[in-house]
Design a protein around this motif. Structure first.
Motif, mmCIF file in Angstrom:
data_model
loop_
_atom_site.group_PDB
_atom_site.id
_atom_site.type_symbol
_atom_site.label_atom_id
_atom_site.label_comp_id
_atom_site.label_asym_id
_atom_site.label_seq_id
_atom_site.Cartn_x
_atom_site.Cartn_y
_atom_site.Cartn_z
ATOM 1 N N MET A 1 -3.879 -4.705 7.717
ATOM 2 C CA MET A 1 -3.816 -5.220 6.545
ATOM 3 C C MET A 1 -2.099 -5.562 6.031
ATOM 4 O O MET A 1 -1.547 -5.228 6.764
ATOM 5 N N HIS A 2 -2.337 -6.651 5.507
ATOM 6 C CA HIS A 2 -0.341 -7.622 5.632
ATOM 7 C C HIS A 2 -0.204 -7.450 3.647
ATOM 8 O O HIS A 2 -1.434 -7.267 2.590
ATOM 9 N N ILE A 3 0.897 -7.378 3.738
ATOM 10 C CA ILE A 3 1.415 -6.919 2.233
ATOM 11 C C ILE A 3 2.770 -7.714 2.145
ATOM 12 O O ILE A 3 3.852 -7.840 2.499
ATOM 13 N N ASP A 4 2.697 -8.382 1.086
ATOM 14 C CA ASP A 4 3.349 -9.596 0.891
ATOM 15 C C ASP A 4 4.082 -8.801 -0.833
ATOM 16 O O ASP A 4 3.491 -8.165 -1.525
ATOM 17 N N ILE A 5 5.924 -8.837 -0.809
ATOM 18 C CA ILE A 5 6.152 -8.039 -2.494
ATOM 19 C C ILE A 5 6.972 -9.524 -2.376
ATOM 20 O O ILE A 5 7.978 -9.748 -1.703
ATOM 21 N N LEU A 6 7.503 -10.497 -3.553
ATOM 22 C CA LEU A 6 8.061 -11.208 -4.306
ATOM 23 C C LEU A 6 8.666 -10.208 -5.173
ATOM 24 O O LEU A 6 8.177 -9.388 -6.192
ATOM 25 N N THR A 7 9.990 -9.849 -4.936
ATOM 26 C CA THR A 7 10.810 -10.217 -5.398
ATOM 27 C C THR A 7 11.896 -10.567 -5.615
ATOM 28 O O THR A 7 12.830 -11.060 -4.596
ATOM 29 N N ALA A 103 -7.150 -0.339 -0.712
ATOM 30 C CA ALA A 103 -7.635 -0.227 0.944
ATOM 31 C C ALA A 103 -8.305 -0.517 1.439
ATOM 32 O O ALA A 103 -8.352 -0.642 2.419
ATOM 33 N N LYS A 104 -9.410 -1.169 1.080
ATOM 34 C CA LYS A 104 -9.957 -2.111 1.535
ATOM 35 C C LYS A 104 -9.907 -3.512 1.762
ATOM 36 O O LYS A 104 -10.394 -4.161 1.979
ATOM 37 N N GLU A 105 -8.765 -4.020 0.809
ATOM 38 C CA GLU A 105 -8.354 -5.343 1.207
ATOM 39 C C GLU A 105 -7.663 -5.884 2.840
ATOM 40 O O GLU A 105 -6.930 -4.825 2.824
ATOM 41 N N GLU A 106 -7.457 -6.990 3.192
ATOM 42 C CA GLU A 106 -6.839 -7.386 4.218
ATOM 43 C C GLU A 106 -5.258 -7.507 3.772
ATOM 44 O O GLU A 106 -4.243 -7.757 4.968
ATOM 45 N N HIS A 107 -5.483 -8.566 2.729
ATOM 46 C CA HIS A 107 -4.143 -8.733 1.640
ATOM 47 C C HIS A 107 -3.389 -8.539 0.859
ATOM 48 O O HIS A 107 -4.789 -9.280 0.095
ATOM 49 N N LEU A 108 -2.449 -8.123 0.601
ATOM 50 C CA LEU A 108 -2.082 -8.023 -0.903
ATOM 51 C C LEU A 108 -1.013 -8.439 -0.896
ATOM 52 O O LEU A 108 0.123 -8.942 -0.921
ATOM 53 N N ILE A 109 -0.871 -9.146 -2.099
ATOM 54 C CA ILE A 109 0.687 -10.156 -3.197
ATOM 55 C C ILE A 109 1.210 -8.851 -4.083
ATOM 56 O O ILE A 109 0.582 -9.055 -4.721
ATOM 57 N N SER A 151 1.091 4.650 -2.032
ATOM 58 C CA SER A 151 -0.657 5.124 -2.103
ATOM 59 C C SER A 151 -1.452 4.895 -1.202
ATOM 60 O O SER A 151 -2.240 5.156 -0.910
ATOM 61 N N VAL A 152 -1.194 2.991 -1.014
ATOM 62 C CA VAL A 152 -2.671 2.331 -0.602
ATOM 63 C C VAL A 152 -2.229 2.524 0.866
ATOM 64 O O VAL A 152 -3.355 2.840 1.660
ATOM 65 N N VAL A 153 -1.287 2.986 1.301
ATOM 66 C CA VAL A 153 -1.284 2.658 3.155
ATOM 67 C C VAL A 153 -1.380 3.873 3.475
ATOM 68 O O VAL A 153 -1.757 3.769 4.595
ATOM 69 N N ARG A 154 -1.285 5.206 3.523
ATOM 70 C CA ARG A 154 -1.757 6.196 3.950
ATOM 71 C C ARG A 154 -3.239 6.530 3.453
ATOM 72 O O ARG A 154 -3.716 7.261 4.191
ATOM 73 N N LEU A 155 -3.775 5.560 3.202
ATOM 74 C CA LEU A 155 -5.148 5.632 3.182
ATOM 75 C C LEU A 155 -5.926 5.005 3.451
ATOM 76 O O LEU A 155 -7.160 4.772 4.389
ATOM 77 N N LEU A 156 -4.867 4.421 5.231
ATOM 78 C CA LEU A 156 -5.936 3.334 6.215
ATOM 79 C C LEU A 156 -6.378 3.989 7.107
ATOM 80 O O LEU A 156 -5.316 5.027 6.994
ATOM 81 N N PRO A 157 -7.080 3.765 7.672
ATOM 82 C CA PRO A 157 -7.682 4.689 9.041
ATOM 83 C C PRO A 157 -6.482 5.057 9.496
ATOM 84 O O PRO A 157 -6.256 3.876 10.418
ATOM 85 N N ASP A 158 -6.455 5.973 10.253
ATOM 86 C CA ASP A 158 -5.507 7.057 11.062
ATOM 87 C C ASP A 158 -4.111 6.385 11.269
ATOM 88 O O ASP A 158 -3.706 7.157 11.766
ATOM 89 N N VAL A 159 -4.090 6.557 9.686
ATOM 90 C CA VAL A 159 -2.912 6.359 9.464
ATOM 91 C C VAL A 159 -2.290 7.792 9.018
ATOM 92 O O VAL A 159 -0.918 8.313 9.899
#
Length: 247
Positions: A1-7, A103-109, A151-159
Motif C-alpha cells: 500500500m502507498h499513502i499520500d497525505i495532502l496537508t 485496508a484492501k486498497e493499494e493506494h490511498l490519498i 487503523s488501516v495499516v495495522r490491518l495489513l498482512p504481517d504488520v
C-alpha cells in the motif's frame, strides 16, 4: 500500500509515521507514505491556498487549484486508481468496517482540510470518500488522517505480531472485546478470574464470549441491534439479561 497525505502541516505527522507500529510496518515494506504540502502547488504569487467564499460568510475556503494539482502529482506513474479520502465533519462516521474496507486498497490519498472548508469542486471532482472521525470539529484534517492511517495499516498482512489480534479487536467482530488479564494472578487484592487459570479452553472461550456480550450490552447496546447472533450467543445474552433483571 502507498499513502499520500495532502496537508498544510506535514511536520505534524512525521512523529507518528516514525513511531510504533507504523514505523515497523515501513521497515517490513508493508506500506510507504508521502506527505505533500499542497501549498507547494499553488499558482498564487503569494502562495495562498484559500480565498473568501462567494456569497459572503465567515472564514476562508480552500481553493481547488492547488489541491487538484497536488493530487495530479500523486497520480503520476501510478497504475492503480486510488481511493481519495476527504477528511470532513460532514462525511460518514468512521468505523472499523470502513478501516477493513480501506485496508484492501493499494493506494490511498488523504486530503486534510483547513480553514472554513473546501471549495465544493474538491468534494465533487476529486473525493471518492468523505470521512469524519466523530461528531465534533477539529482545526484541520491532519489528526483525522493519522487516526485512519493507523487503523488501516495495522490491518495489513504481517504488520501485527499476532495475526489474530486485529481479528479479535473490539468492533471487528461486531462486539466489544472481552477483558484481558496477565500476571500476577493476584494484584492488590484483585484476582484473575479462576476460569482463565483453569486451562479449559472451551470454558475460557465461553467466558470470553459472555464477557464480550455483557460489555457490549452495558456500554454499546446499539451494536447489538444489527449483530448476527449464533444460537449459543442468543442463549448467553438471554441468560445475561435474566441475571440483570434478578439483580
Amino acid at each position: 500500500m502507498h499513502i499520500d497525505i495532502l496537508t498544510l502541516f506535514p511536520e505534524m505527522m512525521e512523529g507518528v509515521f516514525q513511531s510504533s507500529i507504523l514505523k515497523k510496518a515501513q521497515e517490513k515494506n508493508k506500506f510507504s507514505y508521502n506527505l505533500v504540502n499542497f501549498r507547494d502547488y499553488t499558482t498564487n504569487k503569494h502562495r495562498k491556498v484559500d480565498d473568501y467564499p462567494y456569497g459572503g460568510g465567515a472564514g476562508m475556503v480552500l481553493t481547488p487549484q492547488p489541491v487538484f494539482d497536488a493530487v495530479d502529482a500523486c497520480l503520476e506513474d501510478k497504475a492503480t486508481k486510488p481511493r481519495i479520502v476527504l477528511l470532513c465533519p460532514q462525511g460518514e462516521r468512521y468505523t472499523q468496517q470502513k478501516a477493513e474496507e480501506l485496508a484492501k486498497e493499494e493506494h490511498l490519498i488523504f486530503i486534510c482540510g483547513h480553514y472554513e472548508g473546501y471549495d465544493e469542486r474538491i468534494r465533487t471532482g476529486l473525493a471518492t470518500d468523505e470521512i469524519s472521525i466523530g461528531d465534533y470539529v477539529l482545526t484541520g484534517g491532519e489528526l483525522g488522517a493519522m487516526v485512519i492511517v493507523d487503523s488501516v495499516v495495522r490491518l495489513l498482512p504481517d504488520v501485527l505480531g499476532n495475526e489474530s489480534s486485529a481479528v479479535e479487536d473490539s468492533f471487528s467482530t461486531g462486539l466489544l472485546e472481552h477483558p484481558h488479564y496477565t500476571r500476577p494472578a493476584t494484584f492488590r487484592n484483585m484476582s484473575v478470574p479462576d476460569v482463565l487459570l483453569s486451562g479449559d479452553h472451551a470454558k475460557i472461550a465461553k467466558w470470553r464470549k459472555t464477557e464480550s456480550l455483557n460489555r457490549t450490552l452495558e456500554r454499546r447496546p446499539d451494536l447489538l441491534e444489527n449483530y448476527s447472533f449464533t444460537e449459543e450467543e442468543k442463549q448467553i445474552l438471554d441468560e445475561i439479561k435474566q441475571n440483570k433483571s434478578i439483580e
